[in-house]
Scaffold this motif. Structure first.
Motif, PDB file in Angstrom:
ATOM      1  N   UNK A 279       0.836  -1.211   0.000  1.00  0.00           N
ATOM      2  CA  UNK A 279       0.000   0.000   0.000  1.00  0.00           C
ATOM      3  C   UNK A 279       0.862   1.249   0.000  1.00  0.00           C
ATOM      4  N   UNK A 280       0.282   2.338  -0.432  1.00  0.00           N
ATOM      5  CA  UNK A 280       1.025   3.589  -0.528  1.00  0.00           C
ATOM      6  C   UNK A 280       1.198   4.227   0.843  1.00  0.00           C
ATOM      7  N   UNK A 281       2.169   5.106   0.938  1.00  0.00           N
ATOM      8  CA  UNK A 281       2.379   5.834   2.183  1.00  0.00           C
ATOM      9  C   UNK A 281       1.150   6.683   2.501  1.00  0.00           C
ATOM     10  N   UNK A 282       0.748   6.678   3.778  1.00  0.00           N
ATOM     11  CA  UNK A 282      -0.419   7.429   4.196  1.00  0.00           C
ATOM     12  C   UNK A 282      -1.727   6.698   4.013  1.00  0.00           C
ATOM     13  N   UNK A 283      -1.696   5.501   3.438  1.00  0.00           N
ATOM     14  CA  UNK A 283      -2.931   4.729   3.227  1.00  0.00           C
ATOM     15  C   UNK A 283      -3.516   4.305   4.563  1.00  0.00           C
ATOM     16  N   UNK A 284      -4.807   4.528   4.738  1.00  0.00           N
ATOM     17  CA  UNK A 284      -5.496   4.123   5.969  1.00  0.00           C
ATOM     18  C   UNK A 284      -5.734   2.622   5.928  1.00  0.00           C
ATOM     19  N   UNK A 285      -5.351   1.918   6.998  1.00  0.00           N
ATOM     20  CA  UNK A 285      -5.470   0.467   7.068  1.00  0.00           C
ATOM     21  C   UNK A 285      -6.009   0.066   8.432  1.00  0.00           C
ATOM     22  N   UNK A 286      -6.421  -1.177   8.498  1.00  0.00           N
ATOM     23  CA  UNK A 286      -6.890  -1.756   9.762  1.00  0.00           C
ATOM     24  C   UNK A 286      -6.055  -2.995  10.053  1.00  0.00           C
ATOM     25  N   UNK A 287      -5.549  -3.090  11.278  1.00  0.00           N
ATOM     26  CA  UNK A 287      -4.737  -4.222  11.699  1.00  0.00           C
ATOM     27  C   UNK A 287      -5.416  -4.949  12.849  1.00  0.00           C
ATOM     28  N   UNK A 288      -4.795  -6.048  13.303  1.00  0.00           N
ATOM     29  CA  UNK A 288      -5.353  -6.790  14.424  1.00  0.00           C
ATOM     30  C   UNK A 288      -5.334  -5.958  15.712  1.00  0.00           C
ATOM     31  N   UNK A 289      -4.466  -4.965  15.762  1.00  0.00           N
ATOM     32  CA  UNK A 289      -4.336  -4.150  16.966  1.00  0.00           C
ATOM     33  C   UNK A 289      -5.025  -2.804  16.831  1.00  0.00           C
ATOM     34  N   UNK A 290      -5.791  -2.634  15.750  1.00  0.00           N
ATOM     35  CA  UNK A 290      -6.566  -1.422  15.598  1.00  0.00           C
ATOM     36  C   UNK A 290      -6.262  -0.704  14.303  1.00  0.00           C
ATOM     37  N   UNK A 291      -6.966   0.411  14.052  1.00  0.00           N
ATOM     38  CA  UNK A 291      -6.750   1.171  12.824  1.00  0.00           C
ATOM     39  C   UNK A 291      -5.502   2.035  12.914  1.00  0.00           C
ATOM     40  N   UNK A 292      -5.004   2.432  11.722  1.00  0.00           N
ATOM     41  CA  UNK A 292      -3.844   3.301  11.637  1.00  0.00           C
ATOM     42  C   UNK A 292      -3.580   3.656  10.188  1.00  0.00           C
ATOM     43  N   UNK A 293      -2.411   4.127   9.914  1.00  0.00           N
ATOM     44  CA  UNK A 293      -2.046   4.457   8.545  1.00  0.00           C
ATOM     45  C   UNK A 293      -0.604   4.007   8.282  1.00  0.00           C
ATOM     46  N   UNK A 294      -0.293   3.803   6.992  1.00  0.00           N
ATOM     47  CA  UNK A 294       1.030   3.336   6.590  1.00  0.00           C
ATOM     48  C   UNK A 294       2.031   4.468   6.806  1.00  0.00           C
ATOM     49  N   UNK A 295       2.978   4.215   7.692  1.00  0.00           N
ATOM     50  CA  UNK A 295       3.950   5.243   8.059  1.00  0.00           C
ATOM     51  C   UNK A 295       5.269   5.072   7.313  1.00  0.00           C
ATOM     52  N   UNK A 296       5.636   3.849   6.934  1.00  0.00           N
ATOM     53  CA  UNK A 296       6.893   3.600   6.220  1.00  0.00           C
ATOM     54  C   UNK A 296       6.775   2.296   5.445  1.00  0.00           C
ATOM     55  N   UNK A 297       7.561   2.199   4.367  1.00  0.00           N
ATOM     56  CA  UNK A 297       7.626   0.987   3.550  1.00  0.00           C
ATOM     57  C   UNK A 297       8.960   0.301   3.793  1.00  0.00           C
ATOM     58  N   UNK A 298       8.920  -0.987   4.115  1.00  0.00           N
ATOM     59  CA  UNK A 298      10.132  -1.791   4.301  1.00  0.00           C
ATOM     60  C   UNK A 298      10.271  -2.701   3.076  1.00  0.00           C
ATOM     61  N   UNK A 299      10.885  -2.157   2.029  1.00  0.00           N
ATOM     62  CA  UNK A 299      10.887  -2.835   0.734  1.00  0.00           C
ATOM     63  C   UNK A 299      11.633  -4.164   0.769  1.00  0.00           C
ATOM     64  N   UNK A 300      12.779  -4.221   1.410  1.00  0.00           N
ATOM     65  CA  UNK A 300      13.553  -5.460   1.423  1.00  0.00           C
ATOM     66  C   UNK A 300      12.843  -6.566   2.187  1.00  0.00           C
ATOM     67  N   UNK A 301      12.095  -6.204   3.238  1.00  0.00           N
ATOM     68  CA  UNK A 301      11.341  -7.206   3.998  1.00  0.00           C
ATOM     69  C   UNK A 301       9.924  -7.380   3.454  1.00  0.00           C
ATOM     70  N   UNK A 302       9.565  -6.573   2.455  1.00  0.00           N
ATOM     71  CA  UNK A 302       8.239  -6.627   1.834  1.00  0.00           C
ATOM     72  C   UNK A 302       7.139  -6.487   2.882  1.00  0.00           C
ATOM     73  N   UNK A 303       7.309  -5.498   3.746  1.00  0.00           N
ATOM     74  CA  UNK A 303       6.326  -5.218   4.786  1.00  0.00           C
ATOM     75  C   UNK A 303       6.205  -3.710   4.942  1.00  0.00           C
ATOM     76  N   UNK A 304       5.275  -3.285   5.798  1.00  0.00           N
ATOM     77  CA  UNK A 304       5.059  -1.857   6.041  1.00  0.00           C
ATOM     78  C   UNK A 304       5.049  -1.605   7.539  1.00  0.00           C
ATOM     79  N   UNK A 305       5.369  -0.376   7.899  1.00  0.00           N
ATOM     80  CA  UNK A 305       5.256   0.055   9.286  1.00  0.00           C
ATOM     81  C   UNK A 305       3.981   0.864   9.423  1.00  0.00           C
ATOM     82  N   UNK A 306       3.107   0.432  10.299  1.00  0.00           N
ATOM     83  CA  UNK A 306       1.806   1.085  10.504  1.00  0.00           C
ATOM     84  C   UNK A 306       1.849   1.851  11.819  1.00  0.00           C
TER      85      UNK A 306
END
Length: 344
Positions: A279-306
């Motif tokens: 997802x793009x930076x700033x995208x609003x998402x929902x996780x198991x621990x609650x709602x938030x937004x994408x704060x950073x992209x971890x490209x090498x680990x293919x994950x995001x920091x919410x």
């Protein structure tokens, strides 16, 4: 020009509509043919119709691959009746005259349509005399470069001598130089020809070719790709550096030539593919621990920091996210704006 309503204009548009309908029909047949193939590709033999007696007989030529010193590119020549194998040294005829090269690809058959330009012949297998003379001339190239530099100073020309190179028999001497603009070196060529008593060629090169000819170590600590194995310079853009979140500092993303690092293009396809899956930076998402937004992209680990609404940062994979439509434009008070990846 025909007016609207004329018979010629009507026929023109009628023919155009007919050609358009024909293209649509052929496109539909082509799509159906690829779908029946089942392999999902767009160019293998599975996607081609099997028509009996319709094989294409392309003319073939026997060629062998030869590589010259200080060049990572392979050139093809006609082997003729010579029996060659990889590692053999041969004398070949080039556009600039004869020269010695090393066979890197043994003679084999290729389609003539895949070759560009005229196929030059291999004159002979290099003899001991040829190799000894070539090695002796290579030892004289350093002294020739010093004389060239002195002549440039005598003629007061804005040129930077880079390298001197003899061909295998000493009949041609090529000087490479760099300059910021065009240089009138006609008088210099005459002076050099009278000194060395051979054919003189002066070639102006750019920063990349200069680094390739001189050679050096890259930021990785290994010899430069262009001076060891890279057959031709890659097309590198600043977009590639942005895709990999590399600093825009020229000291970090520039090579020995002062241009963008060629290795930025090696992994660009991977980074573009990963960015499309995240997802793009700033995208609003929902996780198991609650709602938030994408704060950073971890490209090498293919994950995001919410960054959760509670202010806590967590790392999640795409499978653990539920993307909410809409994109966060402004972060609430007391929260930083979304940042880019900091893996490098």
């Amino acid at each position: 020009m025909a007016k609207v309503g004329d018979e010629s204009t009507h026929d023109f548009y009628a023919e155009a509509r007919a050609r358009f309908k024909q293209r649509i029909t052929l496109s539909n047949k082509r799509s159906a043919m690829f779908a029946e193939a089942g392999c999902g590709c767009d160019g293998c033999e599975c996607a081609l119709p099997q028509v009996e007696g319709a094989e294409i007989d392309l003319p073939e030529l026997q060629v062998t691959g030869v590589r010259f010193r200080d060049s990572s590119r392979t050139y093809y020549f006609a082997p003729g009746a010579h029996e060659l194998s990889a590692g053999d040294r041969v004398v070949v005829e080039t556009e600039r005259g004869s020269d010695i090269g090393v066979v890197v690809i043994a003679p084999h058959q290729v389609a003539a349509a895949t070759l560009e330009g005229e196929l030059k012949p291999i004159v002979r297998v290099a003899t001991e005399v040829d190799l000894d003379l070539s090695e002796s001339l290579q030892g004289q190239q350093g002294e020739a470069l010093k004389i060239f530099a002195q002549k440039v100073r005598d003629h007061k020309l804005p040129m930077k001598p880079v390298k001197a190179e003899y061909n295998h028999d000493g009949s041609r001497l090529t000087f490479y130089f760099s300059s910021n603009g065009r240089v009138d070196f006609r008088q210099l060529v005459r002076d050099l020809a009278s000194w060395f008593r051979c054919r003189i060629e002066l070639r102006q090169i750019g920063p990349r070719d200069e680094a390739r000819l001189i050679g050096s170590l890259g930021k990785c600590g290994r010899p430069l790709c262009c001076s060891t194995w890279l057959p031709q310079f890659a097309d590198v853009t600043m977009t590639m550096a942005k895709n990999q979140d590399i600093s825009h500092n020229p000291m970090k993303n520039s090579g020995a030539c002062g241009k963008l690092l060629c290795c930025l293009s090696y992994e660009d396809a991977f980074y573009r593919e990963v960015r499309r899956s995240l997802p793009r930076l700033g995208q609003i998402v929902t996780t198991e621990r609650g709602p938030g937004y994408v704060h950073a992209l971890n490209l090498l680990r293919e994950s995001v920091t919410v960054r959760l609404d509670a202010g806590e940062d967590i790392e999640c994979s795409v499978a653990d996210l539920i993307i909410v439509k809409g994109e966060r434009v402004n972060a609430p008070q007391g929260r930083r704006q979304p940042r880019r990846d900091t893996t490098r």
